[in-house]
Design a protein around this motif. Structure first.
Motif, mmCIF file in Angstrom:
data_model
loop_
_atom_site.group_PDB
_atom_site.id
_atom_site.type_symbol
_atom_site.label_atom_id
_atom_site.label_comp_id
_atom_site.label_asym_id
_atom_site.label_seq_id
_atom_site.Cartn_x
_atom_site.Cartn_y
_atom_site.Cartn_z
ATOM 1 N N UNK A 254 0.821 -1.208 0.000
ATOM 2 C CA UNK A 254 0.000 0.000 0.000
ATOM 3 C C UNK A 254 0.857 1.262 0.000
ATOM 4 N N UNK A 255 1.928 1.269 0.788
ATOM 5 C CA UNK A 255 2.807 2.437 0.847
ATOM 6 C C UNK A 255 3.557 2.629 -0.461
ATOM 7 N N UNK A 256 4.020 1.531 -1.059
ATOM 8 C CA UNK A 256 4.739 1.633 -2.340
ATOM 9 C C UNK A 256 3.839 2.213 -3.419
ATOM 10 N N UNK A 257 2.616 1.711 -3.475
ATOM 11 C CA UNK A 257 1.681 2.208 -4.488
ATOM 12 C C UNK A 257 1.365 3.684 -4.270
ATOM 13 N N UNK A 258 1.186 4.084 -3.013
ATOM 14 C CA UNK A 258 0.896 5.486 -2.727
ATOM 15 C C UNK A 258 2.062 6.383 -3.113
ATOM 16 N N UNK B 284 4.205 5.722 -5.527
ATOM 17 C CA UNK B 284 4.264 5.745 -6.983
ATOM 18 C C UNK B 284 3.158 6.600 -7.587
ATOM 19 N N UNK B 285 1.975 6.569 -6.980
ATOM 20 C CA UNK B 285 0.818 7.232 -7.580
ATOM 21 C C UNK B 285 0.698 8.710 -7.228
ATOM 22 N N UNK B 286 1.019 9.069 -5.974
ATOM 23 C CA UNK B 286 0.814 10.461 -5.545
ATOM 24 C C UNK B 286 2.037 11.082 -4.897
ATOM 25 N N UNK B 287 3.169 10.367 -4.884
ATOM 26 C CA UNK B 287 4.386 10.920 -4.313
ATOM 27 C C UNK B 287 4.391 10.961 -2.800
ATOM 28 N N UNK B 288 3.629 10.090 -2.148
ATOM 29 C CA UNK B 288 3.589 10.071 -0.695
ATOM 30 C C UNK B 288 4.915 9.587 -0.118
ATOM 31 N N UNK B 289 5.439 10.325 0.861
ATOM 32 C CA UNK B 289 6.647 9.919 1.560
ATOM 33 C C UNK B 289 6.271 8.886 2.622
ATOM 34 N N UNK B 290 6.729 7.632 2.485
ATOM 35 C CA UNK B 290 6.370 6.603 3.469
ATOM 36 C C UNK B 290 6.776 6.968 4.894
ATOM 37 N N UNK C 240 -3.839 4.065 8.211
ATOM 38 C CA UNK C 240 -2.608 4.765 8.571
ATOM 39 C C UNK C 240 -2.910 6.197 8.979
ATOM 40 N N UNK C 241 -2.003 6.750 9.783
ATOM 41 C CA UNK C 241 -2.094 8.143 10.254
ATOM 42 C C UNK C 241 -0.991 8.945 9.583
ATOM 43 N N UNK C 242 -1.381 10.059 8.973
ATOM 44 C CA UNK C 242 -0.440 10.928 8.262
ATOM 45 C C UNK C 242 0.107 11.931 9.278
ATOM 46 N N UNK C 243 1.143 11.537 9.997
ATOM 47 C CA UNK C 243 1.643 12.379 11.086
ATOM 48 C C UNK C 243 2.427 13.588 10.591
ATOM 49 N N UNK C 244 2.954 13.519 9.365
ATOM 50 C CA UNK C 244 3.700 14.651 8.796
ATOM 51 C C UNK C 244 3.209 14.913 7.376
ATOM 52 N N UNK C 245 2.016 15.483 7.234
ATOM 53 C CA UNK C 245 1.456 15.700 5.897
ATOM 54 C C UNK C 245 2.312 16.632 5.054
ATOM 55 N N UNK C 246 2.299 16.401 3.764
ATOM 56 C CA UNK C 246 3.055 17.207 2.810
ATOM 57 C C UNK C 246 2.274 17.245 1.504
ATOM 58 N N UNK C 247 2.607 18.143 0.596
ATOM 59 C CA UNK C 247 1.879 18.200 -0.673
ATOM 60 C C UNK C 247 2.001 16.889 -1.442
#
Length: 216
Positions: A84-88, A90-96, A122-129
């Motif tokens: 799930x983290x790898x796909x995120x 790849x798809x939206x540039x989410x920093x794991x 999951x909890x996005x503790x450090x959100x980013x663009x």
């Protein structure tokens, strides 16, 4: 990493609820394993939210559909959370590293694609663009406030020509339906965020959505 208090009821309830809270289908022993990331964040202005993406209108399948980031597992993935983290990423540039994985929901079967999908909370503790880093697949990325998803005015049921009828949301100019809407609807109940809504409001699914539901 400390999670916010508003997530605790959801986490407590997902620990004791089984697959029946999310689906009435029996899950087969064999299928195509996949993982999706159900990422909760919190915006200072709009409050708690979930991250979703909208598939590109030019895709052969899932065109225009709203989904969670995610996809099929690959041999190198350590586990379904890694998928799930790898796909995120790849798809939206989410920093794991900006994410804290909290729990995995029961594996859910999508009959039309034979995917066995595990939603990863999951909890996005450090959100980013985040942006659509794979434009051929992803057209748009959005954070949907829980207060808007729970708003009775934004809730309805949609009917597919096949006869399938399920929950849906019309929010931020997007129609969320199928697997994604089913998971969101269950999470609203388990988190204590759901409000009474008119379940008799049923609309036909737009023809642009007549494709295999996305696993995300």
């Amino acid at each position: 990493m400390t999670t916010p208090a508003w997530l605790e009821p959801l986490l407590n309830n997902t620990r004791v609820n089984d697959r029946a809270a999310f689906t009435g289908l029996e899950t087969p022993q064999e299928g195509r394993p996949a993982g999706v990331l159900v990422l909760f964040g919190e915006d200072p202005k709009t409050g708690p939210d979930m991250l979703v993406l909208q598939r590109s209108a030019t895709m052969r399948t899932h065109a225009g559909q709203v989904a969670f980031p995610g996809g099929a597992a690959e041999p190198d993935d350590a586990d379904i959370s890694a998928t799930a983290l790898r796909e995120a990423q790849e798809e939206v540039g989410l920093d794991p590293q900006s994410v804290t994985v909290l729990a995995s929901l029961p594996q859910l079967w999508i009959p039309v694609s034979d995917f066995l999908v595990t939603p990863v909370l999951a909890w996005w503790h450090s959100p980013h663009p985040v942006v659509a880093t794979a434009p051929a697949e992803v057209a748009h990325v959005a954070r949907l406030p829980i207060q808007d998803l729970a708003d009775p005015d934004n809730r309805l049921r949609v009917r597919h020509p096949s006869g399938f009828t399920g929950p849906a949301f019309q929010v931020h100019g997007m129609l969320v339906w199928g697997f994604t809407a089913g998971v969101i609807s269950a999470l609203l109940e388990l988190g204590g965020w759901a409000k009474p809504w008119d379940t008799s409001r049923v609309e036909m699914l737009p023809s642009s959505q007549f494709q295999t539901p996305s696993v995300g």
